[in-house]
Design a protein around this motif. Structure first.
Motif, PDB file in Angstrom:
ATOM      1  N   ARG A 141     -66.901 -20.347 -74.985  1.00 25.16           N
ATOM      2  CA  ARG A 141     -67.269 -20.229 -76.386  1.00 25.16           C
ATOM      3  C   ARG A 141     -67.742 -18.799 -76.659  1.00 25.16           C
ATOM      4  O   ARG A 141     -68.629 -18.278 -75.968  1.00 25.16           O
ATOM      5  N   VAL A 142     -67.150 -18.169 -77.680  1.00 26.34           N
ATOM      6  CA  VAL A 142     -67.491 -16.782 -78.015  1.00 26.34           C
ATOM      7  C   VAL A 142     -67.792 -16.706 -79.505  1.00 26.34           C
ATOM      8  O   VAL A 142     -67.369 -17.550 -80.295  1.00 26.34           O
ATOM      9  N   ARG A 143     -68.518 -15.668 -79.888  1.00 30.26           N
ATOM     10  CA  ARG A 143     -68.856 -15.442 -81.282  1.00 30.26           C
ATOM     11  C   ARG A 143     -67.866 -14.477 -81.919  1.00 30.26           C
ATOM     12  O   ARG A 143     -67.370 -13.553 -81.274  1.00 30.26           O
ATOM     13  N   PHE A 144     -67.579 -14.693 -83.203  1.00 29.11           N
ATOM     14  CA  PHE A 144     -66.770 -13.749 -83.957  1.00 29.11           C
ATOM     15  C   PHE A 144     -67.379 -13.565 -85.336  1.00 29.11           C
ATOM     16  O   PHE A 144     -68.088 -14.432 -85.851  1.00 29.11           O
ATOM     17  N   ARG A 145     -67.105 -12.422 -85.936  1.00 32.67           N
ATOM     18  CA  ARG A 145     -67.666 -12.084 -87.236  1.00 32.67           C
ATOM     19  C   ARG A 145     -67.003 -12.912 -88.332  1.00 32.67           C
ATOM     20  O   ARG A 145     -65.783 -12.910 -88.467  1.00 32.67           O
ATOM     21  N   TRP A 146     -67.808 -13.645 -89.112  1.00 32.73           N
ATOM     22  CA  TRP A 146     -67.285 -14.518 -90.152  1.00 32.73           C
ATOM     23  C   TRP A 146     -67.277 -13.745 -91.472  1.00 32.73           C
ATOM     24  O   TRP A 146     -68.309 -13.560 -92.117  1.00 32.73           O
ATOM     25  N   THR A 147     -66.090 -13.287 -91.883  1.00 33.67           N
ATOM     26  CA  THR A 147     -65.958 -12.526 -93.121  1.00 33.67           C
ATOM     27  C   THR A 147     -65.028 -13.190 -94.119  1.00 33.67           C
ATOM     28  O   THR A 147     -64.831 -12.655 -95.213  1.00 33.67           O
ATOM     29  N   LYS A 148     -64.447 -14.335 -93.785  1.00 33.52           N
ATOM     30  CA  LYS A 148     -63.537 -15.030 -94.686  1.00 33.52           C
ATOM     31  C   LYS A 148     -63.608 -16.513 -94.393  1.00 33.52           C
ATOM     32  O   LYS A 148     -63.669 -16.925 -93.225  1.00 33.52           O
ATOM     33  N   ASP A 149     -63.593 -17.321 -95.448  1.00 37.34           N
ATOM     34  CA  ASP A 149     -63.624 -18.774 -95.272  1.00 37.34           C
ATOM     35  C   ASP A 149     -62.320 -19.244 -94.635  1.00 37.34           C
ATOM     36  O   ASP A 149     -61.224 -18.932 -95.114  1.00 37.34           O
ATOM     37  N   LEU A 150     -62.435 -19.998 -93.558  1.00 39.76           N
ATOM     38  CA  LEU A 150     -61.288 -20.505 -92.820  1.00 39.76           C
ATOM     39  C   LEU A 150     -61.222 -22.021 -92.938  1.00 39.76           C
ATOM     40  O   LEU A 150     -62.258 -22.688 -93.045  1.00 39.76           O
ATOM     41  N   PRO A 151     -60.014 -22.591 -92.911  1.00 38.54           N
ATOM     42  CA  PRO A 151     -59.880 -24.059 -92.985  1.00 38.54           C
ATOM     43  C   PRO A 151     -60.269 -24.724 -91.673  1.00 38.54           C
ATOM     44  O   PRO A 151     -59.431 -24.972 -90.800  1.00 38.54           O
TER      45      PRO A 151
END
Length: 426
Positions: A141-151
């Motif tokens: 499990r890794v973190r990523f930058r959330w900059t857009k709403d994903l389905p």
């Protein structure tokens, strides 16, 4: 809502990953294994007879290689299958004339990447306003930058979902590019006005209505000074390297620092292009640009020993400026952004758009007095104005005259329609 008003849309979304040192090492290992798998496939392809170059035989060779070479075991099985499919697709693109012949991938010349073909393996969740979590096979499990709403979660279904992802590494670190499939309402026709666009180096984007979009340097003065110092240091260390000697760690570290600064400049340029093209696509319903052959525009003026070129240094600087503006990338952005909003992008022939007077339509020698000023030398006209605005007006006028280019059978065809009045008469 009926099915006729819905349209399926596929797009990509790139986000920055936040990996620990151990996770970076694991991802690097998978990327090197994927590159090695490609090279083994290419060697197998060149060795086997034509009648035995089938997908089934290649799949059997990959499975055997994963059993014999422990290094390849770090690559997930589905990622190895993705390498196989990508390699065969590369040959199909070559046979269709869309790409060059596939070749071996070098360690330092190739972009490090790993494909995740199944979206369900990602198990994406949002844990914070700015961060999300995704599962990477054999990494965790890794973190990523959330900059857009994903389905994801309850918003995901058969029509709106993430179909896969691809991990890529640049000088700024690892990123993940999601492949997203959505079902959206078909956009209504854009009712905005028409606009012509002229691209340049001094003024990056000039519109036919007089508006311009400009930007400053992508790096600050301090960053530019640091980049110059690093380039001088790299050149000095390279002079002390003997022919055939491998690159030292110090020199490679300097190269990495240079690549980091250049990647930062590219990221800022991308951000400016996205914001600018989005503003244009929202405002205008029809966007007209020039059909530029950029590869011919940035050719070297060095010439040959028998016929050496002239003003080589000046032409080299111009080529770097043209490449830095990335006109083709801006046109690509405008193409899909206008289509998403119900608009359209058209291309017109580029010759003489900057030399023709937009008021009278004549091309007279000496009208382009400087980079920024256009003065028509026609005695019956005498119009003067900004040179970039004049070119953008000509671009729009060519479209209204029916000179839009229609791609057909790999070439551009000029579509002629009824004549309209010149730009100055409207």
């Amino acid at each position: 809502m009926s099915e006729d008003t819905l349209v399926k849309r596929q797009f990509g979304h790139r986000a920055r990953l936040s990996l620990s040192r151990s996770e970076v090492l694991k991802t690097d290992g998978q990327a090197h294994a994927a590159r090695t798998m490609w090279n083994l496939l290419h060697a197998w392809w060149r060795m086997m007879p034509k009648e035995e170059r089938t997908l089934a035989n290649a799949d059997a060779a990959i499975r055997q290689a994963r059993e014999d070479i422990d290094f390849l075991a770090v690559l997930p099985a589905q990622a190895a299958q993705a390498v196989l499919k990508t390699y065969f697709q590369a040959w199909k693109n070559c046979w269709d004339g869309r790409a060059d012949t596939p070749n071996f991938k070098g360690r330092f010349r190739t972009v490090m990447s790993v494909d995740i073909p199944q979206g369900r393996d990602l198990n994406i969740t949002r844990v914070h306003r700015r961060w999300g979590m995704a599962n990477i096979p054999k990494v965790g499990r890794v973190r990523f930058r959330w900059t857009k709403d994903l389905p994801v979660g309850r918003h995901a279904n058969a029509e709106n979902r993430i179909t896969g992802a691809r991990l890529t590494k640049d000088a700024l670190g690892w990123h993940i590019a999601f492949r997203v499939q959505t079902l959206q309402a078909k956009p209504e026709p854009h009712q905005g006005p028409e606009v012509g666009i002229d691209v340049g180096v001094t003024v990056p984007i000039a519109l036919s209505d007089g508006e311009t979009y400009e930007h400053g340097e992508w790096l600050t003065e301090r960053e530019q000074a640091k980049l110059l110092h690093l380039e001088q240091r790299a050149a000095q260390r390279k002079r002390h390297r003997k022919p055939g000697e491998p690159t030292s760690r110090r020199l490679q570290h300097t190269y990495d620092q240079i690549a980091g600064l250049r990647a930062k400049a590219k990221r800022r340029a991308l951000d400016w292009q996205h914001r600018t093209t989005t503003a244009i696509a929202r405002r205008y319903g029809t966007v007209v640009v020039e059909a530029l052959t950029i590869t011919n525009m940035v050719k070297s003026a060095r010439g040959t020993n028998e016929e050496p070129g002239r003003n080589v240094a000046q032409k080299s600087g111009l080529n770097r400026s043209i490449s830095g503006e990335a006109w083709g990338r801006a046109v690509t952005m405008l193409t899909y952004k206008t289509a998403q909003r119900g608009g359209a992008l058209h291309k017109v022939p580029a010759p003489n758009t900057s030399r023709r007077c937009s008021a009278c339509g004549f091309i007279t020698p000496g009208s382009r007095e400087s980079q920024a000023v256009f003065v028509c030398k026609n005695p019956d006209c005498g119009w003067s104005g900004n040179a970039d605005w004049n070119a953008a007006r000509n671009v729009l006028h060519l479209y209204r005259m029916g000179h839009a280019l229609i791609p057909a059978a790999g070439r551009a065809v000029v579509r002629r329609a009824k004549r309209v009045k010149p730009a100055a008469a409207r």
